[in-house]
Design a protein around this motif. Structure first.
Motif, PDB file in Angstrom:
ATOM      1  N   ASN A 164     -87.458   5.482  95.969  1.00  0.00           N
ATOM      2  CA  ASN A 164     -85.936   6.203  96.337  1.00  0.00           C
ATOM      3  C   ASN A 164     -84.825   5.016  94.992  1.00  0.00           C
ATOM      4  OD1 ASN A 164     -86.319   8.444  98.937  1.00  0.00           O
ATOM      5  ND2 ASN A 164     -87.107   8.707  96.890  1.00  0.00           N
ATOM      6  N   VAL A 165     -85.571   4.208  94.275  1.00  0.00           N
ATOM      7  CA  VAL A 165     -84.897   2.972  93.817  1.00  0.00           C
ATOM      8  C   VAL A 165     -84.568   2.867  92.661  1.00  0.00           C
ATOM      9  CG1 VAL A 165     -85.527   1.719  95.162  1.00  0.00           C
ATOM     10  CG2 VAL A 165     -87.226   2.114  92.755  1.00  0.00           C
ATOM     11  N   VAL A 166     -84.685   4.751  91.590  1.00  0.00           N
ATOM     12  CA  VAL A 166     -84.418   5.100  90.003  1.00  0.00           C
ATOM     13  C   VAL A 166     -83.400   6.556  90.148  1.00  0.00           C
ATOM     14  CG1 VAL A 166     -85.639   6.210  88.458  1.00  0.00           C
ATOM     15  CG2 VAL A 166     -87.065   4.400  89.425  1.00  0.00           C
ATOM     16  N   ARG A 196     -88.749 -15.962  97.330  1.00  0.00           N
ATOM     17  CA  ARG A 196     -89.316 -16.029  98.254  1.00  0.00           C
ATOM     18  C   ARG A 196     -90.738 -14.497  97.954  1.00  0.00           C
ATOM     19  NH1 ARG A 196     -87.035 -15.884 103.731  1.00  0.00           N
ATOM     20  NH2 ARG A 196     -84.933 -14.603 102.784  1.00  0.00           N
ATOM     21  N   VAL A 197     -90.008 -13.717  97.387  1.00  0.00           N
ATOM     22  CA  VAL A 197     -91.081 -12.017  96.398  1.00  0.00           C
ATOM     23  C   VAL A 197     -91.783 -12.671  95.459  1.00  0.00           C
ATOM     24  CG1 VAL A 197     -89.576 -11.517  98.646  1.00  0.00           C
ATOM     25  CG2 VAL A 197     -88.966 -10.929  96.149  1.00  0.00           C
ATOM     26  N   SER A 198     -92.112 -11.318  95.173  1.00  0.00           N
ATOM     27  CA  SER A 198     -92.844 -11.593  93.200  1.00  0.00           C
ATOM     28  C   SER A 198     -92.541  -9.724  93.438  1.00  0.00           C
ATOM     29  CB  SER A 198     -93.856 -11.683  93.243  1.00  0.00           C
ATOM     30  OG  SER A 198     -94.060 -11.013  91.579  1.00  0.00           O
ATOM     31  N   ALA A 199     -91.792  -8.734  92.546  1.00  0.00           N
ATOM     32  CA  ALA A 199     -91.603  -7.254  93.450  1.00  0.00           C
ATOM     33  C   ALA A 199     -92.013  -6.629  91.897  1.00  0.00           C
ATOM     34  CB  ALA A 199     -89.850  -7.524  93.762  1.00  0.00           C
ATOM     35  N   THR A 200     -91.894  -5.598  91.419  1.00  0.00           N
ATOM     36  CA  THR A 200     -91.553  -4.671  90.345  1.00  0.00           C
ATOM     37  C   THR A 200     -90.780  -3.184  90.804  1.00  0.00           C
ATOM     38  OG1 THR A 200     -93.080  -3.817  88.496  1.00  0.00           O
ATOM     39  CG2 THR A 200     -93.660  -3.516  90.962  1.00  0.00           C
ATOM     40  N   MET A 201     -90.581  -2.733  89.881  1.00  0.00           N
ATOM     41  CA  MET A 201     -90.395  -1.074  90.589  1.00  0.00           C
ATOM     42  C   MET A 201     -91.319   0.243  89.095  1.00  0.00           C
ATOM     43  SD  MET A 201     -86.140  -1.950  90.746  1.00  0.00           S
ATOM     44  CE  MET A 201     -85.660  -2.511  92.070  1.00  0.00           C
ATOM     45  N   VAL A 205     -92.187  10.551  88.325  1.00  0.00           N
ATOM     46  CA  VAL A 205     -92.361  12.142  88.501  1.00  0.00           C
ATOM     47  C   VAL A 205     -93.237  12.741  89.452  1.00  0.00           C
ATOM     48  CG1 VAL A 205     -91.046  11.827  85.844  1.00  0.00           C
ATOM     49  CG2 VAL A 205     -93.240  12.702  86.251  1.00  0.00           C
ATOM     50  N   GLY A 206     -92.797  14.356  89.497  1.00  0.00           N
ATOM     51  CA  GLY A 206     -93.694  14.797  90.145  1.00  0.00           C
ATOM     52  C   GLY A 206     -92.544  16.068  91.217  1.00  0.00           C
ATOM     53  N   ASP A 207     -93.334  16.400  92.491  1.00  0.00           N
ATOM     54  CA  ASP A 207     -93.052  17.501  93.275  1.00  0.00           C
ATOM     55  C   ASP A 207     -90.779  16.738  93.531  1.00  0.00           C
ATOM     56  OD1 ASP A 207     -93.050  20.052  94.487  1.00  0.00           O
ATOM     57  OD2 ASP A 207     -93.240  18.603  96.246  1.00  0.00           O
ATOM     58  N   LYS A 208     -90.966  16.052  94.067  1.00  0.00           N
ATOM     59  CA  LYS A 208     -89.907  15.528  94.124  1.00  0.00           C
ATOM     60  C   LYS A 208     -88.803  15.784  93.062  1.00  0.00           C
ATOM     61  CE  LYS A 208     -91.425  15.739  98.301  1.00  0.00           C
ATOM     62  NZ  LYS A 208     -91.261  17.243  99.220  1.00  0.00           N
ATOM     63  N   GLY A 209     -89.312  15.710  91.974  1.00  0.00           N
ATOM     64  CA  GLY A 209     -87.949  15.050  90.788  1.00  0.00           C
ATOM     65  C   GLY A 209     -88.405  13.836  89.951  1.00  0.00           C
ATOM     66  N   TYR A 210     -87.454  12.976  89.547  1.00  0.00           N
ATOM     67  CA  TYR A 210     -87.535  11.785  89.204  1.00  0.00           C
ATOM     68  C   TYR A 210     -87.258  10.675  90.026  1.00  0.00           C
ATOM     69  CZ  TYR A 210     -86.234   8.353  85.091  1.00  0.00           C
ATOM     70  OH  TYR A 210     -86.323   6.486  84.982  1.00  0.00           O
ATOM     71  N   ASP A 211     -87.945   9.948  90.034  1.00  0.00           N
ATOM     72  CA  ASP A 211     -87.237   8.890  90.829  1.00  0.00           C
ATOM     73  C   ASP A 211     -88.180   7.688  91.234  1.00  0.00           C
ATOM     74  OD1 ASP A 211     -85.946   6.733  92.759  1.00  0.00           O
ATOM     75  OD2 ASP A 211     -85.474   8.638  93.913  1.00  0.00           O
ATOM     76  N   GLY A 212     -88.758   6.889  91.767  1.00  0.00           N
ATOM     77  CA  GLY A 212     -89.605   5.629  91.623  1.00  0.00           C
ATOM     78  C   GLY A 212     -89.397   4.805  93.173  1.00  0.00           C
ATOM     79  N   PHE A 213     -90.281   3.852  93.225  1.00  0.00           N
ATOM     80  CA  PHE A 213     -90.329   3.263  94.027  1.00  0.00           C
ATOM     81  C   PHE A 213     -90.230   0.959  93.972  1.00  0.00           C
ATOM     82  CE2 PHE A 213     -94.812   3.939  93.208  1.00  0.00           C
ATOM     83  CZ  PHE A 213     -95.642   2.935  93.242  1.00  0.00           C
ATOM     84  N   ALA A 214     -89.630   0.683  94.533  1.00  0.00           N
ATOM     85  CA  ALA A 214     -90.214  -0.524  95.238  1.00  0.00           C
ATOM     86  C   ALA A 214     -92.001  -1.175  95.698  1.00  0.00           C
ATOM     87  CB  ALA A 214     -88.568  -1.211  95.286  1.00  0.00           C
ATOM     88  N   LEU A 215     -92.300  -1.916  94.510  1.00  0.00           N
ATOM     89  CA  LEU A 215     -93.453  -2.604  95.609  1.00  0.00           C
ATOM     90  C   LEU A 215     -93.408  -3.661  95.164  1.00  0.00           C
ATOM     91  CD1 LEU A 215     -96.243  -2.038  96.524  1.00  0.00           C
ATOM     92  CD2 LEU A 215     -96.953  -2.785  94.603  1.00  0.00           C
ATOM     93  N   VAL A 216     -92.967  -4.492  96.510  1.00  0.00           N
ATOM     94  CA  VAL A 216     -92.729  -6.404  96.914  1.00  0.00           C
ATOM     95  C   VAL A 216     -93.946  -6.907  97.534  1.00  0.00           C
ATOM     96  CG1 VAL A 216     -91.264  -7.727  97.560  1.00  0.00           C
ATOM     97  CG2 VAL A 216     -90.530  -5.330  96.680  1.00  0.00           C
TER      98      VAL A 216
END
Length: 220
Positions: A164-166, A196-201, A205-216
């Motif tokens: 839920n980062v979007v 200390r990290v490398s990350a993206t977001m 979209v889907g059943d839960k609407g428009y959102d996103g996740f971070a991967l670290v």
């Protein structure tokens, strides 16, 4: 594109590559029956968590935000028989439902549900660290604190996933006073400036609407 289309595609994907699953379906039914909010990850997102944990070879997982245990079941199924998952849940009623769902899925031997505010509980589990994988899906205002703790209690190669980062695109509003948006933007700044990290977001979209996740990825 509309929410109806997003939901139909999610249903198609779930039917195609996941299918019926009595334990997972039962967890959602129990959650609804208990009146818990319908905010669990979608089946396709749950399968993604499961696959990431398996690809990573995770043996020790920490989840912050249990709800009814739907994502917990997906993650715990990726563990080897001697693996361990600790999941933290603020609400005692949610934890009760989750504990029953986890037991119903045959995973009680590798999952421990701990009840209480995560920021109070985390210091008590530091001795369990380092964790191989973290899934953070709790109150958004505290996400920066959760992620800092995760980084401090990880190892090089540990993976952190934050849901839920979007926030329906509202994360771009630098003037927002919504605590969830403020916390999410603080998390983004943390990930951008943490050496200390490398990350993206990733937007979703889907059943839960428009959102996103971070991967670290923790690198050091």
């Amino acid at each position: 594109m509309t929410q109806r289309v997003w939901t139909e595609v999610d249903d198609y994907i779930a039917g195609l590559v996941i299918g019926d699953d009595p334990a997972l379906d039962g967890a959602l039914e129990a959650s609804d029956k208990a009146g818990l909010p319908q905010i669990a990850v979608s089946p396709s997102h749950g399968k993604l968590l499961h696959l990431i944990a398996r690809i990573h070879g995770a043996r020790k997982i920490l989840e912050i935000g249990t709800l009814a245990g739907y994502s917990t079941i997906w993650l715990a199924r990726a563990l080897p028989p001697d693996g361990k998952l600790i999941t933290l849940e603020y609400d005692a009623r949610h934890a009760e439902v989750a504990t029953a769902n986890i037991a119903g899925a045959g995973l009680a031997d590798r999952v421990e549900v701990r009840v209480g505010a995560a920021l109070d509980t985390l210091p008590t589990i530091a001795e369990e660290a380092p964790f191989d994988l973290f899934f953070i899906d709790a109150d958004k205002v505290n996400n920066p604190k959760y992620v800092r703790w995760a980084i401090d209690n990880s190892r090089p190669g540990s993976v952190i996933i934050v849901d839920n980062v979007v926030r329906n695109g509202l994360v771009v509003d630098a003037t927002s006073t919504d605590p969830a948006i403020v916390g999410t933007r603080e998390l983004g700044s943390l990930l951008a400036n943490e050496p200390r990290v490398s990350a993206t977001m990733v937007q979703t979209v889907g059943d839960k609407g428009y959102d996103g996740f971070a991967l670290v990825l923790v690198e050091s």
